[in-house]
Design a protein around this motif. Structure first.
Motif, PDB file in Angstrom:
ATOM      1  N   LEU A   1       0.824  -1.210   0.000  1.00  0.00           N
ATOM      2  CA  LEU A   1       0.000   0.000   0.000  1.00  0.00           C
ATOM      3  C   LEU A   1       0.857   1.259   0.000  1.00  0.00           C
ATOM      4  O   LEU A   1       0.518   2.245  -0.660  1.00  0.00           O
ATOM      5  CB  LEU A   1      -0.949   0.003   1.190  1.00  0.00           C
ATOM      6  N   LEU A   2       1.962   1.240   0.732  1.00  0.00           N
ATOM      7  CA  LEU A   2       2.883   2.377   0.697  1.00  0.00           C
ATOM      8  C   LEU A   2       3.506   2.541  -0.685  1.00  0.00           C
ATOM      9  O   LEU A   2       3.843   3.658  -1.092  1.00  0.00           O
ATOM     10  CB  LEU A   2       3.979   2.206   1.745  1.00  0.00           C
ATOM     11  N   GLY A   3       3.654   1.456  -1.419  1.00  0.00           N
ATOM     12  CA  GLY A   3       4.156   1.534  -2.790  1.00  0.00           C
ATOM     13  C   GLY A   3       3.158   2.173  -3.734  1.00  0.00           C
ATOM     14  O   GLY A   3       3.539   2.712  -4.776  1.00  0.00           O
ATOM     15  N   GLY A   4       1.884   2.136  -3.390  1.00  0.00           N
ATOM     16  CA  GLY A   4       0.867   2.774  -4.211  1.00  0.00           C
ATOM     17  C   GLY A   4       0.756   4.269  -3.998  1.00  0.00           C
ATOM     18  O   GLY A   4       0.248   4.993  -4.855  1.00  0.00           O
ATOM     19  N   VAL A   5       1.234   4.754  -2.869  1.00  0.00           N
ATOM     20  CA  VAL A   5       1.152   6.188  -2.566  1.00  0.00           C
ATOM     21  C   VAL A   5       1.933   7.028  -3.581  1.00  0.00           C
ATOM     22  O   VAL A   5       1.402   8.024  -4.087  1.00  0.00           O
ATOM     23  CB  VAL A   5       1.604   6.462  -1.112  1.00  0.00           C
ATOM     24  N   PRO A   6       3.183   6.696  -3.933  1.00  0.00           N
ATOM     25  CA  PRO A   6       3.873   7.499  -4.954  1.00  0.00           C
ATOM     26  C   PRO A   6       3.189   7.464  -6.321  1.00  0.00           C
ATOM     27  O   PRO A   6       3.237   8.439  -7.059  1.00  0.00           O
ATOM     28  CB  PRO A   6       5.268   6.886  -5.038  1.00  0.00           C
ATOM     29  N   VAL A   7       2.532   6.358  -6.633  1.00  0.00           N
ATOM     30  CA  VAL A   7       1.812   6.276  -7.912  1.00  0.00           C
ATOM     31  C   VAL A   7       0.667   7.277  -7.919  1.00  0.00           C
ATOM     32  O   VAL A   7       0.479   8.024  -8.887  1.00  0.00           O
ATOM     33  CB  VAL A   7       1.299   4.838  -8.162  1.00  0.00           C
ATOM     34  N   ILE A   8      -0.104   7.332  -6.838  1.00  0.00           N
ATOM     35  CA  ILE A   8      -1.221   8.272  -6.740  1.00  0.00           C
ATOM     36  C   ILE A   8      -0.706   9.711  -6.766  1.00  0.00           C
ATOM     37  O   ILE A   8      -1.270  10.567  -7.462  1.00  0.00           O
ATOM     38  CB  ILE A   8      -2.040   8.009  -5.463  1.00  0.00           C
ATOM     39  N   ILE A   9       0.358  10.001  -6.039  1.00  0.00           N
ATOM     40  CA  ILE A   9       0.916  11.356  -6.012  1.00  0.00           C
ATOM     41  C   ILE A   9       1.441  11.741  -7.393  1.00  0.00           C
ATOM     42  O   ILE A   9       1.250  12.872  -7.850  1.00  0.00           O
ATOM     43  CB  ILE A   9       2.009  11.471  -4.937  1.00  0.00           C
ATOM     44  N   CYS A  10       2.082  10.819  -8.072  1.00  0.00           N
ATOM     45  CA  CYS A  10       2.593  11.083  -9.416  1.00  0.00           C
ATOM     46  C   CYS A  10       1.443  11.375 -10.379  1.00  0.00           C
ATOM     47  O   CYS A  10       1.526  12.307 -11.193  1.00  0.00           O
ATOM     48  CB  CYS A  10       3.406   9.888  -9.895  1.00  0.00           C
ATOM     49  N   LEU A  11       0.374  10.614 -10.282  1.00  0.00           N
ATOM     50  CA  LEU A  11      -0.778  10.864 -11.140  1.00  0.00           C
ATOM     51  C   LEU A  11      -1.445  12.192 -10.813  1.00  0.00           C
ATOM     52  O   LEU A  11      -1.939  12.883 -11.708  1.00  0.00           O
ATOM     53  CB  LEU A  11      -1.775   9.715 -11.023  1.00  0.00           C
ATOM     54  N   MET A  12      -1.455  12.560  -9.546  1.00  0.00           N
ATOM     55  CA  MET A  12      -2.053  13.837  -9.159  1.00  0.00           C
ATOM     56  C   MET A  12      -1.218  15.014  -9.640  1.00  0.00           C
ATOM     57  O   MET A  12      -1.744  15.997 -10.151  1.00  0.00           O
ATOM     58  CB  MET A  12      -2.218  13.901  -7.641  1.00  0.00           C
ATOM     59  N   LEU A  13       0.100  14.941  -9.482  1.00  0.00           N
ATOM     60  CA  LEU A  13       0.963  16.065  -9.828  1.00  0.00           C
ATOM     61  C   LEU A  13       1.160  16.220 -11.340  1.00  0.00           C
ATOM     62  O   LEU A  13       1.080  17.315 -11.878  1.00  0.00           O
ATOM     63  CB  LEU A  13       2.323  15.927  -9.162  1.00  0.00           C
ATOM     64  N   PHE A  14       1.440  15.115 -12.009  1.00  0.00           N
ATOM     65  CA  PHE A  14       1.882  15.206 -13.399  1.00  0.00           C
ATOM     66  C   PHE A  14       0.798  14.899 -14.420  1.00  0.00           C
ATOM     67  O   PHE A  14       0.863  15.380 -15.545  1.00  0.00           O
ATOM     68  CB  PHE A  14       3.072  14.276 -13.636  1.00  0.00           C
ATOM     69  N   LYS A  15      -0.175  14.104 -14.070  1.00  0.00           N
ATOM     70  CA  LYS A  15      -1.198  13.702 -15.044  1.00  0.00           C
ATOM     71  C   LYS A  15      -2.554  14.327 -14.795  1.00  0.00           C
ATOM     72  O   LYS A  15      -3.490  14.085 -15.525  1.00  0.00           O
ATOM     73  CB  LYS A  15      -1.317  12.177 -15.070  1.00  0.00           C
ATOM     74  N   GLY A  16      -2.701  15.112 -13.740  1.00  0.00           N
ATOM     75  CA  GLY A  16      -3.937  15.845 -13.501  1.00  0.00           C
ATOM     76  C   GLY A  16      -5.066  15.005 -12.960  1.00  0.00           C
ATOM     77  O   GLY A  16      -6.235  15.320 -13.207  1.00  0.00           O
ATOM     78  N   LEU A  17      -4.773  13.974 -12.218  1.00  0.00           N
ATOM     79  CA  LEU A  17      -5.822  13.163 -11.602  1.00  0.00           C
ATOM     80  C   LEU A  17      -6.532  14.007 -10.540  1.00  0.00           C
ATOM     81  O   LEU A  17      -5.899  14.744  -9.805  1.00  0.00           O
ATOM     82  CB  LEU A  17      -5.209  11.922 -10.960  1.00  0.00           C
ATOM     83  N   PHE A  18      -7.826  13.935 -10.476  1.00  0.00           N
ATOM     84  CA  PHE A  18      -8.692  14.667  -9.541  1.00  0.00           C
ATOM     85  C   PHE A  18      -8.779  16.151  -9.854  1.00  0.00           C
ATOM     86  O   PHE A  18      -9.235  16.918  -9.035  1.00  0.00           O
ATOM     87  CB  PHE A  18      -8.269  14.488  -8.069  1.00  0.00           C
ATOM     88  N   ASN A  19      -8.305  16.572 -11.031  1.00  0.00           N
ATOM     89  CA  ASN A  19      -8.473  17.974 -11.418  1.00  0.00           C
ATOM     90  C   ASN A  19      -9.837  18.149 -12.071  1.00  0.00           C
ATOM     91  O   ASN A  19     -10.260  17.298 -12.862  1.00  0.00           O
ATOM     92  CB  ASN A  19      -7.382  18.419 -12.396  1.00  0.00           C
ATOM     93  N   PRO A  20     -10.492  19.269 -11.813  1.00  0.00           N
ATOM     94  CA  PRO A  20     -11.820  19.465 -12.447  1.00  0.00           C
ATOM     95  C   PRO A  20     -11.718  19.745 -13.922  1.00  0.00           C
ATOM     96  O   PRO A  20     -10.784  20.106 -14.483  1.00  0.00           O
ATOM     97  CB  PRO A  20     -12.379  20.666 -11.704  1.00  0.00           C
TER      98      PRO A  20
END
Length: 100
Positions: free
Chosen positions: A81-100
């Motif tokens: 699960l800790l290995g999934g945290v950087p994936v989520i953060i990377c998607l949020m910062l660079f790919k715009g996940l959760f952006n309106p």
């Protein structure tokens, strides 16, 4: 490979991935999203998550043998699960996940 080394790798992969995300974000702040460093970091984070998943499967199968060891399975799943945290953060910062 011993169990201690597998756990060490399992818990170091998210830390290294997270530090790579933060470092690349600081380096390319204000640049376009198509920057080659961002693509390299995304590839690095995804490959780190795949390594984490592989080690987690190996450790869970090791702990669920003849005698079931719940603490080993718990700490393996926690590391995954800790290995999934950087994936989520990377998607949020660079790919715009959760952006309106």
């Amino acid at each position: 490979m011993s169990t201690v080394v597998k756990f060490l790798i399992l818990y170091l992969v998210p830390v290294i991935s997270f530090s790579g995300i933060i470092g690349s974000y600081m380096l390319v702040y204000g640049e376009s999203v198509g920057h080659p460093i961002i693509s390299l970091v995304v590839l690095f984070v995804i490959s780190g998550f795949l390594v984490s998943s592989y080690l987690s499967v190996k450790l869970v199968s090791q702990f669920s043998g003849e005698k079931l060891i719940y603490s080993g399975i718990f700490f393996t799943v926690l590391g995954w699960l800790l290995g999934g945290v950087p994936v989520i953060i990377c998607l949020m910062l660079f790919k715009g996940l959760f952006n309106p």
